[in-house]
Design a protein around this motif. Structure first.
Motif, PDB file in Angstrom:
ATOM      1  N   PRO A  93       0.836  -1.204   0.000  1.00  0.00           N
ATOM      2  CA  PRO A  93       0.000   0.000   0.000  1.00  0.00           C
ATOM      3  C   PRO A  93       0.877   1.264   0.000  1.00  0.00           C
ATOM      4  O   PRO A  93       1.919   1.315   0.654  1.00  0.00           O
ATOM      5  N   GLU A  94       0.425   2.261  -0.742  1.00  0.00           N
ATOM      6  CA  GLU A  94       1.195   3.496  -0.872  1.00  0.00           C
ATOM      7  C   GLU A  94       1.435   4.157   0.483  1.00  0.00           C
ATOM      8  O   GLU A  94       2.541   4.641   0.759  1.00  0.00           O
ATOM      9  N   ASP A  95       0.416   4.178   1.357  1.00  0.00           N
ATOM     10  CA  ASP A  95       0.593   4.823   2.662  1.00  0.00           C
ATOM     11  C   ASP A  95       1.653   4.118   3.509  1.00  0.00           C
ATOM     12  O   ASP A  95       2.393   4.766   4.259  1.00  0.00           O
ATOM     13  N   PHE A  96       1.771   2.823   3.358  1.00  0.00           N
ATOM     14  CA  PHE A  96       2.811   2.091   4.082  1.00  0.00           C
ATOM     15  C   PHE A  96       4.197   2.457   3.556  1.00  0.00           C
ATOM     16  O   PHE A  96       5.114   2.732   4.335  1.00  0.00           O
ATOM     17  N   MET A  97       4.351   2.505   2.250  1.00  0.00           N
ATOM     18  CA  MET A  97       5.663   2.831   1.677  1.00  0.00           C
ATOM     19  C   MET A  97       6.060   4.279   1.991  1.00  0.00           C
ATOM     20  O   MET A  97       7.240   4.564   2.217  1.00  0.00           O
ATOM     21  N   ILE A  98       5.102   5.193   2.050  1.00  0.00           N
ATOM     22  CA  ILE A  98       5.398   6.570   2.458  1.00  0.00           C
ATOM     23  C   ILE A  98       5.911   6.574   3.895  1.00  0.00           C
ATOM     24  O   ILE A  98       6.907   7.237   4.211  1.00  0.00           O
ATOM     25  N   ALA A  99       5.258   5.807   4.771  1.00  0.00           N
ATOM     26  CA  ALA A  99       5.686   5.718   6.169  1.00  0.00           C
ATOM     27  C   ALA A  99       7.089   5.112   6.274  1.00  0.00           C
ATOM     28  O   ALA A  99       7.906   5.582   7.086  1.00  0.00           O
ATOM     29  N   ILE A 100       7.379   4.111   5.480  1.00  0.00           N
ATOM     30  CA  ILE A 100       8.726   3.498   5.461  1.00  0.00           C
ATOM     31  C   ILE A 100       9.774   4.541   5.079  1.00  0.00           C
ATOM     32  O   ILE A 100      10.822   4.649   5.724  1.00  0.00           O
ATOM     33  N   HIS A 101       9.484   5.316   4.044  1.00  0.00           N
ATOM     34  CA  HIS A 101      10.415   6.370   3.605  1.00  0.00           C
ATOM     35  C   HIS A 101      10.569   7.442   4.681  1.00  0.00           C
ATOM     36  O   HIS A 101      11.701   7.832   4.999  1.00  0.00           O
ATOM     37  N   GLU A 102       9.447   7.911   5.224  1.00  0.00           N
ATOM     38  CA  GLU A 102       9.497   8.977   6.223  1.00  0.00           C
ATOM     39  C   GLU A 102      10.226   8.554   7.491  1.00  0.00           C
ATOM     40  O   GLU A 102      10.850   9.375   8.159  1.00  0.00           O
ATOM     41  N   ALA A 103      10.156   7.262   7.829  1.00  0.00           N
ATOM     42  CA  ALA A 103      10.842   6.751   9.021  1.00  0.00           C
ATOM     43  C   ALA A 103      12.313   6.415   8.743  1.00  0.00           C
ATOM     44  O   ALA A 103      13.018   5.971   9.642  1.00  0.00           O
ATOM     45  N   GLY A 104      12.748   6.614   7.501  1.00  0.00           N
ATOM     46  CA  GLY A 104      14.135   6.308   7.151  1.00  0.00           C
ATOM     47  C   GLY A 104      14.433   4.823   7.134  1.00  0.00           C
ATOM     48  O   GLY A 104      15.554   4.400   7.415  1.00  0.00           O
ATOM     49  N   LEU A 105      13.425   4.026   6.784  1.00  0.00           N
ATOM     50  CA  LEU A 105      13.558   2.563   6.854  1.00  0.00           C
ATOM     51  C   LEU A 105      13.685   1.887   5.492  1.00  0.00           C
ATOM     52  O   LEU A 105      13.622   0.668   5.413  1.00  0.00           O
ATOM     53  N   ILE A 106      13.875   2.666   4.439  1.00  0.00           N
ATOM     54  CA  ILE A 106      13.884   2.056   3.106  1.00  0.00           C
ATOM     55  C   ILE A 106      15.032   1.053   2.955  1.00  0.00           C
ATOM     56  O   ILE A 106      14.845  -0.006   2.349  1.00  0.00           O
ATOM     57  N   ASP A 107      16.199   1.353   3.515  1.00  0.00           N
ATOM     58  CA  ASP A 107      17.311   0.386   3.426  1.00  0.00           C
ATOM     59  C   ASP A 107      16.971  -0.886   4.191  1.00  0.00           C
ATOM     60  O   ASP A 107      17.239  -1.995   3.711  1.00  0.00           O
ATOM     61  N   ARG A 108      16.375  -0.742   5.361  1.00  0.00           N
ATOM     62  CA  ARG A 108      15.955  -1.915   6.152  1.00  0.00           C
ATOM     63  C   ARG A 108      14.924  -2.716   5.374  1.00  0.00           C
ATOM     64  O   ARG A 108      14.969  -3.947   5.334  1.00  0.00           O
ATOM     65  N   ASP A 119       4.213 -11.098   4.596  1.00  0.00           N
ATOM     66  CA  ASP A 119       3.652 -11.139   5.955  1.00  0.00           C
ATOM     67  C   ASP A 119       3.245  -9.742   6.414  1.00  0.00           C
ATOM     68  O   ASP A 119       2.186  -9.560   7.004  1.00  0.00           O
ATOM     69  N   TRP A 120       4.097  -8.749   6.146  1.00  0.00           N
ATOM     70  CA  TRP A 120       3.748  -7.371   6.520  1.00  0.00           C
ATOM     71  C   TRP A 120       2.512  -6.915   5.765  1.00  0.00           C
ATOM     72  O   TRP A 120       1.620  -6.287   6.339  1.00  0.00           O
ATOM     73  N   LEU A 121       2.438  -7.209   4.475  1.00  0.00           N
ATOM     74  CA  LEU A 121       1.267  -6.838   3.677  1.00  0.00           C
ATOM     75  C   LEU A 121      -0.002  -7.457   4.274  1.00  0.00           C
ATOM     76  O   LEU A 121      -1.014  -6.779   4.460  1.00  0.00           O
ATOM     77  N   GLN A 134      -3.949   2.256  10.034  1.00  0.00           N
ATOM     78  CA  GLN A 134      -2.876   3.218  10.330  1.00  0.00           C
ATOM     79  C   GLN A 134      -2.029   2.750  11.501  1.00  0.00           C
ATOM     80  O   GLN A 134      -0.806   2.855  11.470  1.00  0.00           O
ATOM     81  N   ARG A 135      -2.675   2.217  12.520  1.00  0.00           N
ATOM     82  CA  ARG A 135      -1.940   1.724  13.688  1.00  0.00           C
ATOM     83  C   ARG A 135      -1.017   0.570  13.293  1.00  0.00           C
ATOM     84  O   ARG A 135       0.110   0.480  13.771  1.00  0.00           O
ATOM     85  N   ARG A 136      -1.468  -0.291  12.406  1.00  0.00           N
ATOM     86  CA  ARG A 136      -0.621  -1.408  11.966  1.00  0.00           C
ATOM     87  C   ARG A 136       0.592  -0.917  11.179  1.00  0.00           C
ATOM     88  O   ARG A 136       1.673  -1.497  11.273  1.00  0.00           O
ATOM     89  N   ILE A 137       0.419   0.150  10.433  1.00  0.00           N
ATOM     90  CA  ILE A 137       1.565   0.742   9.737  1.00  0.00           C
ATOM     91  C   ILE A 137       2.571   1.271  10.762  1.00  0.00           C
ATOM     92  O   ILE A 137       3.781   1.046  10.634  1.00  0.00           O
ATOM     93  N   GLU A 138       2.079   1.940  11.793  1.00  0.00           N
ATOM     94  CA  GLU A 138       2.960   2.450  12.849  1.00  0.00           C
ATOM     95  C   GLU A 138       3.680   1.305  13.565  1.00  0.00           C
ATOM     96  O   GLU A 138       4.874   1.382  13.841  1.00  0.00           O
ATOM     97  N   VAL A 139       2.955   0.245  13.863  1.00  0.00           N
ATOM     98  CA  VAL A 139       3.560  -0.928  14.518  1.00  0.00           C
ATOM     99  C   VAL A 139       4.627  -1.540  13.612  1.00  0.00           C
ATOM    100  O   VAL A 139       5.721  -1.887  14.073  1.00  0.00           O
ATOM    101  N   ALA A 140       4.328  -1.663  12.334  1.00  0.00           N
ATOM    102  CA  ALA A 140       5.297  -2.229  11.395  1.00  0.00           C
ATOM    103  C   ALA A 140       6.569  -1.395  11.371  1.00  0.00           C
ATOM    104  O   ALA A 140       7.679  -1.945  11.445  1.00  0.00           O
ATOM    105  N   CYS A 141       6.438  -0.087  11.285  1.00  0.00           N
ATOM    106  CA  CYS A 141       7.621   0.782  11.277  1.00  0.00           C
ATOM    107  C   CYS A 141       8.407   0.635  12.575  1.00  0.00           C
ATOM    108  O   CYS A 141       9.645   0.548  12.555  1.00  0.00           O
TER     109      CYS A 141
END
Length: 172
Positions: A93-108, A119-121, A134-141
């Protein structure tokens, strides 16, 4: 190890699906999601099979495969499938990938396996509630920041596509 069976092409909402009979599903290596390669009416395909929440599996046919095999809802199809270890990258999902980028987790994110990404999806999409999503996206990050590669406490045997399931069970 090929698993051979016949099944009917069904429609649930806008999804064209094949239910895998229990006797065939039992031969898969997991009650959770499994990646398979197969032959459907003579046409090769590669797709994940989703748990149905009742101990068996099912999978969605994409439009190209439906056209290639020239089938319609209600038609019986012949299949030969086998589990494979070659998992392809899921569309996240786009909102998840935005959160990954914003959290600086793209390399991870790039370091974890495609199977872990599935599994994350499944963890994120297994709710219709926007605040839970939204909460699950936060938990994933948060978990990814801590070094976790997969969600914990997640029932992998439930159906996670909300358009075709209720309470983790594939609709009849």
């Amino acid at each position: 190890m090929s698993i051979v069976f016949d099944s009917k092409l069904e429609i649930i909402e806008s999804y064209y699906i094949i239910r895998i009979p229990s006797t065939s599903s039992e031969k898969l290596p997991s009650r959770g999601m499994v990646m398979i390669e197969g032959i459907l009416n003579g046409v090769a395909f590669h797709t994940p099979v989703e748990p149905d929440g009742k101990g068996s599996h099912w999978f969605k046919l994409d439009e190209n495969l439906i056209k290639d095999v020239e089938v319609s809802a209600g038609d019986t199809v012949s299949l030969s499938i086998e589990p494979v270890s070659d998992w392809y990258e899921p569309d996240m999902p786009e909102d998840f990938m935005i959160a990954i980028h914003e959290a600086g987790l793209i390399d991870r994110w790039k370091e974890i396996t495609p199977k872990a990404k599935w599994d994350w999806l499944r963890f994120i999409r297994s709710t219709k509630n926007p605040s839970t999503h939204q909460r699950r996206i936060e938990v994933a990050c948060s978990k990814l920041q801590k070094g976790d590669t997969r969600p914990c406490c997640f029932d992998r045997s439930r159906c996670t596509i909300m358009d075709v399931s209720k309470s983790g069970i594939l609709l009849d």
